[in-house]
Design an enzyme around this catalytic site. Structure first.
Site, PDB file in Angstrom:
ATOM      1  CB  SER A 154      -0.866  -0.025   1.257  1.00 52.70           C
ATOM      2  OG  SER A 154      -1.434   1.242   1.491  1.00 52.70           O
ATOM      3  CE1 TYR A 167      -4.549  -2.126   4.877  1.00 51.10           C
ATOM      4  CE2 TYR A 167      -3.365  -0.090   4.382  1.00 51.10           C
ATOM      5  CZ  TYR A 167      -4.052  -1.209   3.945  1.00 51.10           C
ATOM      6  OH  TYR A 167      -4.218  -1.431   2.606  1.00 51.10           O
TER       7      TYR A 167
HETATM    8  P1  NDP Z   1     -11.589  -5.953   0.581  1.00 45.39           P
HETATM    9  O1  NDP Z   1     -11.902  -5.606   1.983  1.00 45.39           O
HETATM   10  O2  NDP Z   1     -12.574  -5.688  -0.488  1.00 45.39           O
HETATM   11  O3  NDP Z   1     -11.186  -7.496   0.494  1.00 45.39           O
HETATM   12  C1  NDP Z   1     -10.314  -8.040   1.418  1.00 45.39           C
HETATM   13  C2  NDP Z   1     -10.354  -9.537   1.305  1.00 45.39           C
HETATM   14  O4  NDP Z   1      -9.545 -10.082   2.362  1.00 45.39           O
HETATM   15  C3  NDP Z   1     -11.754 -10.087   1.508  1.00 45.39           C
HETATM   16  O5  NDP Z   1     -11.985 -11.138   0.601  1.00 45.39           O
HETATM   17  C4  NDP Z   1     -11.711 -10.575   2.930  1.00 45.39           C
HETATM   18  O6  NDP Z   1     -12.581 -11.644   3.205  1.00 45.39           O
HETATM   19  C5  NDP Z   1     -10.282 -11.037   3.061  1.00 45.39           C
HETATM   20  N1  NDP Z   1      -9.910 -11.120   4.472  1.00 45.39           N
HETATM   21  C6  NDP Z   1     -10.002 -10.136   5.393  1.00 45.39           C
HETATM   22  N2  NDP Z   1      -9.669 -10.604   6.596  1.00 45.39           N
HETATM   23  C7  NDP Z   1      -9.355 -11.912   6.433  1.00 45.39           C
HETATM   24  C8  NDP Z   1      -8.971 -12.945   7.327  1.00 45.39           C
HETATM   25  N3  NDP Z   1      -8.867 -12.737   8.630  1.00 45.39           N
HETATM   26  N4  NDP Z   1      -8.725 -14.175   6.831  1.00 45.39           N
HETATM   27  C9  NDP Z   1      -8.887 -14.418   5.509  1.00 45.39           C
HETATM   28  N5  NDP Z   1      -9.267 -13.491   4.627  1.00 45.39           N
HETATM   29  C10 NDP Z   1      -9.515 -12.249   5.084  1.00 45.39           C
HETATM   30  O7  NDP Z   1     -10.204  -5.226   0.294  1.00 45.39           O
HETATM   31  P2  NDP Z   1      -9.450  -4.839  -1.060  1.00 45.39           P
HETATM   32  O8  NDP Z   1      -9.830  -5.752  -2.145  1.00 45.39           O
HETATM   33  O9  NDP Z   1      -9.559  -3.391  -1.222  1.00 45.39           O
HETATM   34  O10 NDP Z   1      -7.942  -5.124  -0.611  1.00 45.39           O
HETATM   35  C11 NDP Z   1      -7.157  -6.176  -1.102  1.00 45.39           C
HETATM   36  C12 NDP Z   1      -5.714  -5.908  -0.727  1.00 45.39           C
HETATM   37  O11 NDP Z   1      -5.276  -4.691  -1.336  1.00 45.39           O
HETATM   38  C13 NDP Z   1      -5.480  -5.720   0.775  1.00 45.39           C
HETATM   39  O12 NDP Z   1      -4.257  -6.331   1.123  1.00 45.39           O
HETATM   40  C14 NDP Z   1      -5.395  -4.217   0.936  1.00 45.39           C
HETATM   41  O13 NDP Z   1      -4.632  -3.867   2.049  1.00 45.39           O
HETATM   42  C15 NDP Z   1      -4.735  -3.823  -0.361  1.00 45.39           C
HETATM   43  N6  NDP Z   1      -4.921  -2.431  -0.778  1.00 45.39           N
HETATM   44  C16 NDP Z   1      -6.154  -1.992  -1.219  1.00 45.39           C
HETATM   45  C17 NDP Z   1      -6.316  -0.688  -1.671  1.00 45.39           C
HETATM   46  C18 NDP Z   1      -7.644  -0.184  -2.161  1.00 45.39           C
HETATM   47  O14 NDP Z   1      -7.729   1.023  -2.513  1.00 45.39           O
HETATM   48  N7  NDP Z   1      -8.691  -0.971  -2.239  1.00 45.39           N
HETATM   49  C19 NDP Z   1      -5.181   0.263  -1.689  1.00 45.39           C
HETATM   50  C20 NDP Z   1      -3.954  -0.286  -1.182  1.00 45.39           C
HETATM   51  C21 NDP Z   1      -3.843  -1.587  -0.764  1.00 45.39           C
HETATM   52  P3  NDP Z   1     -14.157 -11.387   3.421  1.00 45.39           P
HETATM   53  O15 NDP Z   1     -14.695 -11.159   2.070  1.00 45.39           O
HETATM   54  O16 NDP Z   1     -14.622 -12.623   4.032  1.00 45.39           O
HETATM   55  O17 NDP Z   1     -14.265 -10.183   4.310  1.00 45.39           O
END
Ligand code: NDP
Length: 251
Positions: A154, A167
């Protein structure tokens, strides 16, 4: 940044690729794209119903039959990762790709008020869990002729920002770990480890972090997927221990 990359249809044909957090957001889009380009995708996540929907979409599109692996990084133990490695070893005998995408935002709050339990939880899901899972899967990654491991970073993992707490720290840790592991596997020539910053993307996490923002101003997960394809596919061979961005910085 490879946002204009045009992946050939068979880019990932025959490859076995594990995607964490595959049920939603960017992970969902990446899993669907990997399957569309020929990969057998292992869908890992904590909400089985969401993983089943992705599974069904892949099947309906005629992609290679995927697999579902339910796992919650919050409660997962080293034994869970070992069992997982054994199962994947029996089923596939190797792993050609690993996208660490699952992530937890925690809360944007001044450090003075940051709840220590939440801090631990965020570190567990974003960093500790993924690295121990990686350790357990290393023999399978080494068994591949061309394996790519991608850790999701990120912008706050490169430059700290007030209130981002655990985070931001978890993403700094991730970037550091990528450099450590990349050097250790460099001599193999067949395994690369890099970090990828998706940049602002239209997902639930982004909405939680920026509730007042108009989501229409953001790229969708699908629009940033070309870099995810490029870094997973053979054309990124030779890149190891590097930091990538999935989209140009916003002005
Ligand atoms: P979302 O919240 O849409 O998706 C996150 C995913 O991670 C979900 O499928 C969620 O599962 C899963 N998850 C969360 N906690 C756990 C856990 N304890 N065990 C297993 N799975 C888990 O986030 P994004 O798609 O936006 O983010 C994806 C990645 O990109 C992350 O690493 C985030 O930090 C990074 N990121 C995103 C940005 C953005 O602008 N969107 C910018 C910079 C980085 P569930 O569906 O069950 O909740």
């Amino acid at each position: 940044c490879q946002i204009d990359y045009q992946a050939p249809a068979d880019l990932l044909a025959g490859r076995v690729i594990l995607v964490t957090g595959a049920g939603d957001g960017i992970g969902r889009a990446a899993a669907l794209a990997y399957a569309r380009h020929g990969a057998t995708v292992i869908l890992l996540g904590r909400t089985i119903a969401k993983l089943e929907k992705v599974y069904d979409e892949i099947e309906a599109a005629g992609g290679p039959q995927p697999a579902i692996f339910p796992l919650n990084f919050e409660g997962a133990t080293l034994k869970d990762y070992q069992d997982m490695a054994e199962t994947l070893d029996k089923e596939f005998g190797r792993l050609d790709g690993l996208l660490h995408n699952a992530g937890l935002l925690g809360r944007l709050t001044p450090f003075e008020q940051y709840n220590p339990e939440l801090w631990e939880q965020v570190m567990q899901v974003n960093f500790n869990g993924p690295i121990w899972m990686t350790q357990a899967l290393l023999p399978l990654l080494k068994a591949s002729q061309d394996a790519s491991v991608i850790f999701t970073s990120s912008s706050v993992g490169r430059k700290g920002r007030a209130y981002w707490g655990a985070y931001a720290v978890s993403k700094f840790a991730t970037e550091g770990f990528v450099e450590v592991l990349a050097e250790e596997v460099e001599h193999l020539g067949s395994l690369r480890v890099n970090s990828l910053n998706p940049g602002a993307t239209r997902t639930q996490m982004r909405k939680t972090a920026y509730p007042a923002e108009n989501p229409d101003t953001l790229r969708t997960p699908n629009e940033i997927i070309p870099t995810y394809l490029w870094l997973m596919g053979p054309e990124s061979r030779g890149h190891n221990g590097e930091r990538f961005d999935a989209q140009p910085p916003r002005t």
